[in-house]
Structures are given as C-alpha cells and as structure tokens.
Design a protein around this motif. Structure first.
Motif, PDB file in Angstrom:
ATOM      1  N   LEU A  89       1.048  -1.057  -0.098  1.00 39.42           N
ATOM      2  CA  LEU A  89      -0.207   0.339  -0.012  1.00 39.42           C
ATOM      3  C   LEU A  89       0.739   1.087  -0.232  1.00 39.42           C
ATOM      4  O   LEU A  89       2.017   1.332   0.660  1.00 39.42           O
ATOM      5  CB  LEU A  89      -0.907   0.083   1.288  1.00 39.42           C
ATOM      6  CG  LEU A  89      -2.226   0.737   1.478  1.00 39.42           C
ATOM      7  CD1 LEU A  89      -3.300   0.543   1.702  1.00 39.42           C
ATOM      8  CD2 LEU A  89      -1.448   2.001   2.171  1.00 39.42           C
ATOM      9  N   SER A  90       0.487   1.845  -0.682  1.00 40.31           N
ATOM     10  CA  SER A  90       0.971   3.912  -0.958  1.00 40.31           C
ATOM     11  C   SER A  90      -0.385   4.853  -0.690  1.00 40.31           C
ATOM     12  O   SER A  90      -1.019   4.356  -0.736  1.00 40.31           O
ATOM     13  CB  SER A  90       1.856   3.959  -2.198  1.00 40.31           C
ATOM     14  OG  SER A  90       2.979   2.823  -2.459  1.00 40.31           O
ATOM     15  N   VAL A  91       0.597   5.843   0.166  1.00 43.28           N
ATOM     16  CA  VAL A  91      -0.255   6.311   0.526  1.00 43.28           C
ATOM     17  C   VAL A  91       0.391   8.064  -0.277  1.00 43.28           C
ATOM     18  O   VAL A  91       1.705   8.670  -0.440  1.00 43.28           O
ATOM     19  CB  VAL A  91      -0.516   7.206   1.415  1.00 43.28           C
ATOM     20  CG1 VAL A  91      -1.085   8.565   2.443  1.00 43.28           C
ATOM     21  CG2 VAL A  91      -0.926   6.267   2.479  1.00 43.28           C
ATOM     22  N   VAL A  92      -1.198   8.916  -0.970  1.00 41.77           N
ATOM     23  CA  VAL A  92      -0.175  10.416  -1.543  1.00 41.77           C
ATOM     24  C   VAL A  92      -0.822  11.534  -0.561  1.00 41.77           C
ATOM     25  O   VAL A  92      -2.140  11.385  -0.998  1.00 41.77           O
ATOM     26  CB  VAL A  92      -0.663  10.610  -3.142  1.00 41.77           C
ATOM     27  CG1 VAL A  92       0.035  12.348  -3.216  1.00 41.77           C
ATOM     28  CG2 VAL A  92       0.056   9.847  -4.292  1.00 41.77           C
ATOM     29  N   PHE A  93      -0.564  12.303  -0.068  1.00 41.29           N
ATOM     30  CA  PHE A  93      -0.953  12.783   0.649  1.00 41.29           C
ATOM     31  C   PHE A  93      -1.239  14.829   0.024  1.00 41.29           C
ATOM     32  O   PHE A  93      -0.496  15.070  -0.565  1.00 41.29           O
ATOM     33  CB  PHE A  93      -0.477  13.601   2.293  1.00 41.29           C
ATOM     34  CG  PHE A  93      -0.118  11.841   2.747  1.00 41.29           C
ATOM     35  CD1 PHE A  93      -1.030  11.893   3.891  1.00 41.29           C
ATOM     36  CD2 PHE A  93       1.714  11.085   3.092  1.00 41.29           C
ATOM     37  CE1 PHE A  93      -1.134  10.801   4.550  1.00 41.29           C
ATOM     38  CE2 PHE A  93       1.007  10.219   3.799  1.00 41.29           C
ATOM     39  CZ  PHE A  93      -0.014   9.726   4.632  1.00 41.29           C
ATOM     40  N   ARG A 156       7.063   8.969  -5.535  1.00 42.55           N
ATOM     41  CA  ARG A 156       7.677   7.999  -4.972  1.00 42.55           C
ATOM     42  C   ARG A 156       6.250   6.318  -3.628  1.00 42.55           C
ATOM     43  O   ARG A 156       6.694   5.319  -3.679  1.00 42.55           O
ATOM     44  CB  ARG A 156       7.569   8.694  -3.473  1.00 42.55           C
ATOM     45  CG  ARG A 156       8.067   7.535  -1.958  1.00 42.55           C
ATOM     46  CD  ARG A 156       8.119   8.893  -0.664  1.00 42.55           C
ATOM     47  NE  ARG A 156       7.002  10.382  -0.412  1.00 42.55           N
ATOM     48  CZ  ARG A 156       6.947  10.317   0.027  1.00 42.55           C
ATOM     49  NH1 ARG A 156       8.008  11.111   0.592  1.00 42.55           N
ATOM     50  NH2 ARG A 156       6.086  11.367   0.608  1.00 42.55           N
ATOM     51  N   ALA A 157       5.287   6.958  -4.026  1.00 43.57           N
ATOM     52  CA  ALA A 157       4.075   6.393  -4.280  1.00 43.57           C
ATOM     53  C   ALA A 157       3.747   4.687  -5.042  1.00 43.57           C
ATOM     54  O   ALA A 157       4.091   4.064  -4.694  1.00 43.57           O
ATOM     55  CB  ALA A 157       2.933   7.075  -4.182  1.00 43.57           C
ATOM     56  N   LEU A 158       4.351   5.323  -6.351  1.00 48.45           N
ATOM     57  CA  LEU A 158       3.727   3.890  -7.249  1.00 48.45           C
ATOM     58  C   LEU A 158       5.141   3.225  -8.343  1.00 48.45           C
ATOM     59  O   LEU A 158       5.035   2.769  -7.916  1.00 48.45           O
ATOM     60  CB  LEU A 158       3.220   4.711  -8.879  1.00 48.45           C
ATOM     61  CG  LEU A 158       2.121   5.506  -8.116  1.00 48.45           C
ATOM     62  CD1 LEU A 158       1.618   6.315  -9.503  1.00 48.45           C
ATOM     63  CD2 LEU A 158       0.747   4.000  -7.644  1.00 48.45           C
ATOM     64  N   ALA A 159       6.244   3.549  -7.168  1.00 46.93           N
ATOM     65  CA  ALA A 159       7.412   3.598  -7.637  1.00 46.93           C
ATOM     66  C   ALA A 159       6.966   1.909  -7.098  1.00 46.93           C
ATOM     67  O   ALA A 159       8.029   0.691  -7.916  1.00 46.93           O
ATOM     68  CB  ALA A 159       8.925   3.720  -6.776  1.00 46.93           C
ATOM     69  N   ILE A 164      -2.234  -1.047  -3.619  1.00 44.44           N
ATOM     70  CA  ILE A 164      -3.356  -0.136  -3.340  1.00 44.44           C
ATOM     71  C   ILE A 164      -3.087   1.556  -3.251  1.00 44.44           C
ATOM     72  O   ILE A 164      -1.375   1.400  -2.513  1.00 44.44           O
ATOM     73  CB  ILE A 164      -4.652  -0.273  -2.208  1.00 44.44           C
ATOM     74  CG1 ILE A 164      -5.103  -1.928  -2.216  1.00 44.44           C
ATOM     75  CG2 ILE A 164      -5.606   0.311  -1.478  1.00 44.44           C
ATOM     76  CD1 ILE A 164      -5.294  -2.483  -0.731  1.00 44.44           C
ATOM     77  N   LEU A 165      -3.072   1.736  -3.517  1.00 42.79           N
ATOM     78  CA  LEU A 165      -3.113   3.364  -3.730  1.00 42.79           C
ATOM     79  C   LEU A 165      -4.070   4.169  -2.545  1.00 42.79           C
ATOM     80  O   LEU A 165      -5.535   4.240  -3.360  1.00 42.79           O
ATOM     81  CB  LEU A 165      -2.407   4.392  -4.912  1.00 42.79           C
ATOM     82  CG  LEU A 165      -1.979   4.911  -4.757  1.00 42.79           C
ATOM     83  CD1 LEU A 165      -0.831   5.661  -4.401  1.00 42.79           C
ATOM     84  CD2 LEU A 165      -1.880   5.839  -6.464  1.00 42.79           C
ATOM     85  N   LEU A 166      -3.458   5.493  -2.056  1.00 41.47           N
ATOM     86  CA  LEU A 166      -5.028   6.103  -1.357  1.00 41.47           C
ATOM     87  C   LEU A 166      -4.364   7.256  -1.649  1.00 41.47           C
ATOM     88  O   LEU A 166      -2.950   8.041  -1.083  1.00 41.47           O
ATOM     89  CB  LEU A 166      -4.279   5.332   0.043  1.00 41.47           C
ATOM     90  CG  LEU A 166      -5.321   3.933   0.496  1.00 41.47           C
ATOM     91  CD1 LEU A 166      -5.114   3.629   1.627  1.00 41.47           C
ATOM     92  CD2 LEU A 166      -6.507   4.072  -0.037  1.00 41.47           C
ATOM     93  N   ALA A 167      -5.614   8.461  -1.846  1.00 36.91           N
ATOM     94  CA  ALA A 167      -4.225   9.492  -2.406  1.00 36.91           C
ATOM     95  C   ALA A 167      -5.912  10.734  -1.658  1.00 36.91           C
ATOM     96  O   ALA A 167      -6.558  10.327  -1.704  1.00 36.91           O
ATOM     97  CB  ALA A 167      -4.449   9.492  -3.640  1.00 36.91           C
ATOM     98  N   LEU A 186      -1.315  10.756 -12.812  1.00 41.18           N
ATOM     99  CA  LEU A 186      -2.162   9.866 -11.347  1.00 41.18           C
ATOM    100  C   LEU A 186      -3.352   8.902 -11.967  1.00 41.18           C
ATOM    101  O   LEU A 186      -2.943   7.493 -11.748  1.00 41.18           O
ATOM    102  CB  LEU A 186      -2.764  10.701 -10.441  1.00 41.18           C
ATOM    103  CG  LEU A 186      -3.705   9.838  -9.131  1.00 41.18           C
ATOM    104  CD1 LEU A 186      -2.770   8.953  -8.321  1.00 41.18           C
ATOM    105  CD2 LEU A 186      -4.649  10.069  -8.419  1.00 41.18           C
ATOM    106  N   PHE A 187      -3.698   8.892 -12.960  1.00 40.97           N
ATOM    107  CA  PHE A 187      -4.773   7.681 -13.472  1.00 40.97           C
ATOM    108  C   PHE A 187      -3.800   7.152 -14.276  1.00 40.97           C
ATOM    109  O   PHE A 187      -4.327   5.847 -14.689  1.00 40.97           O
ATOM    110  CB  PHE A 187      -5.845   8.599 -14.123  1.00 40.97           C
ATOM    111  CG  PHE A 187      -6.757   8.466 -13.302  1.00 40.97           C
ATOM    112  CD1 PHE A 187      -8.360   7.757 -12.188  1.00 40.97           C
ATOM    113  CD2 PHE A 187      -7.023   9.675 -12.490  1.00 40.97           C
ATOM    114  CE1 PHE A 187      -9.239   8.245 -12.276  1.00 40.97           C
ATOM    115  CE2 PHE A 187      -8.062  10.460 -11.203  1.00 40.97           C
ATOM    116  CZ  PHE A 187      -8.614   9.509 -10.889  1.00 40.97           C
ATOM    117  N   GLY A 188      -3.025   7.495 -15.488  1.00 40.02           N
ATOM    118  CA  GLY A 188      -1.851   6.920 -16.430  1.00 40.02           C
ATOM    119  C   GLY A 188      -1.620   6.153 -15.385  1.00 40.02           C
ATOM    120  O   GLY A 188      -1.322   4.739 -15.335  1.00 40.02           O
ATOM    121  N   MET A 189      -1.034   6.008 -14.601  1.00 42.83           N
ATOM    122  CA  MET A 189       0.235   5.339 -14.060  1.00 42.83           C
ATOM    123  C   MET A 189      -0.975   4.213 -12.747  1.00 42.83           C
ATOM    124  O   MET A 189      -0.379   3.306 -12.955  1.00 42.83           O
ATOM    125  CB  MET A 189       0.904   5.570 -12.830  1.00 42.83           C
ATOM    126  CG  MET A 189       2.338   7.258 -13.639  1.00 42.83           C
ATOM    127  SD  MET A 189       2.773   8.340 -12.319  1.00 42.83           S
ATOM    128  CE  MET A 189       4.056   7.133 -12.144  1.00 42.83           C
TER     129      MET A 189
END
Length: 225
Positions: A89-93, A156-159, A164-167, A186-189
């Motif tokens: 899981l990653s988070v974008v703040f 950093r979040a998607l590397a 799961i990605l939470l933004a 964001l949507f492309g990656m």
C-alpha cells in the motif's frame, strides 16, 4: 467471485474529546474491487479522510471490520500493519510529506530501500522519469515547485507498484493547470500498473474520472454512483 481488494463491514470510528465522544464514522459497509478507481466526496468534516486512513491501517476502527487483500487490518498489531503497508500500500498526501534533507531521487527510493530492493536507485530514477522529473533528481524539495513536489510524491507512492494507492486531496494545493497534469499522471500510472485507487477530493472533475463515486455526509454513506 473474487474477494474485494478493500472491504469495510459496519465500520465505526468514535474519538474522545473534552466534550465527550465524537462519532466520525457511523456504520459504513463498502467494497472496492481490484484495479477499481473510487472517489470519496462530501462536505468537509464528513469523514472522508478518516475513512481513507482506516483503509490504510493508519487509524483504528472502534467498531466493525476492515479487510485489505484478504487480511483483517482490525486484528493486526502495529508491526504487522507496518509490514502490510510496506509491501502492499502507498499513500499520497495533500501536503506531499517529502523529507526536506533528501533529494527527489532519495525520497522516491525510500520505500524501495525499506523493501530491501537491490535496484532501489534504478527504480527511483525510472519513477522520476515517468513523472518528467529525471533532470530534477538531485534537487531538494525546497528547490522544487509545488507541482514538482507532488510529482515526486506520486513517483514515490507508485515506484513500489503497490496493490492499493490511497490519495488524500492529491491536487488540493495545486493550481488548475498543474492539478490537471497531476491528475493525468495519477490515472495513467494507476491504469498501467493495475493498482486499486481510492482518493479523497473536493474537485468534481477529479471525482468524475473515477470508476465510481462514493458520497459521505455526517459519517454515513449517502450515495454511491
């Protein structure tokens, strides 16, 4: 039928205050499927960010059950939760949360190094290239614009290619043109990696790009589309 990537069953969150208990979330039941993109919308104070934090195991539910990738987050200890987040899981703040004493490249490499990836720097470089910032790899956050900092946070979040990605308001601090650019990235990656995305936003145009929109009001699920 495949199990949802994220599922909440009668989830409640009550916080204590000097004035007594405050109900933040009031019995939410929700499921999010693999590779689905979901927008959480609603007025300020409706519980959107709290719900996002519960999904990531960054906040503990006081009732009900939160499951992610088949794991019961509600039953995990802090160490197990930390390992789960590291691996899945990653988070974008909204406020980026870049480490000011590290370069853009070092910031992107952090989750890869924590996962003990031997190719951390190579993958971090590729991540920066994907967001158009390879030539800014050795700049510090203070040397980057707000849009560039958010692109570093996204890289950093998607590397680690999380499941799961939470933004949380990923375009909230950006001007319209830069916000549109970050949204496209964001949507492309996410689409390219097959990641499940849940994002909190007040921007109707960002929510409209999601497969589904979930509206909260006063800690309750008001509407799903």
């Amino acid at each position: 039928m495949p199990e949802p990537v994220l599922s909440l069953d009668d989830v409640r969150l009550t916080l204590r205050s000097n004035a007594g208990p405050v109900e933040i979330l009031r019995g939410l039941t929700l499921a999010v499927d693999k590779a689905e993109t979901v927008g959480l919308v609603g007025p300020s104070g409706s519980g959107k960010s709290s719900l996002l934090m519960l999904m990531g195991g960054l906040e503990r539910a006081t009732g009900g059950r939160v499951r992610a990738l088949g794991q019961d987050l509600s039953a995990m200890g802090e160490d197990a939760l930390a390992r789960f987040r590291r691996d899945n899981l990653s988070v974008v703040f909204q406020s980026f949360h870049l480490i000011p004493t590290m370069t853009a490249l070092e910031n992107v490499a952090i989750p890869l190094e924590l996962a003990r990836r031997t190719d951390a720097m190579e993958q971090a470089t590729a991540g920066l290239e994907a967001v158009g910032l390879r030539d800014r790899a050795h700049h510090y956050p203070s040397q980057l614009s707000g849009g560039e900092q958010q692109r570093v946070a996204l890289a950093r979040a998607l590397a680690p290619r999380p499941a799961i990605l939470l933004a949380d308001e990923p375009t909230g601090n950006l001007d319209e043109a830069t916000g549109r650019q970050i949204s496209d990235l964001l949507f492309g990656m996410v689409r390219d990696s097959g990641t499940t995305l849940v994002l909190v936003t007040h921007a109707p145009e960002l929510a409209a790009r999601c497969d589904r929109t979930i509206r909260l009001r006063d800690g309750r699920l008001e509407q799903a589309a």
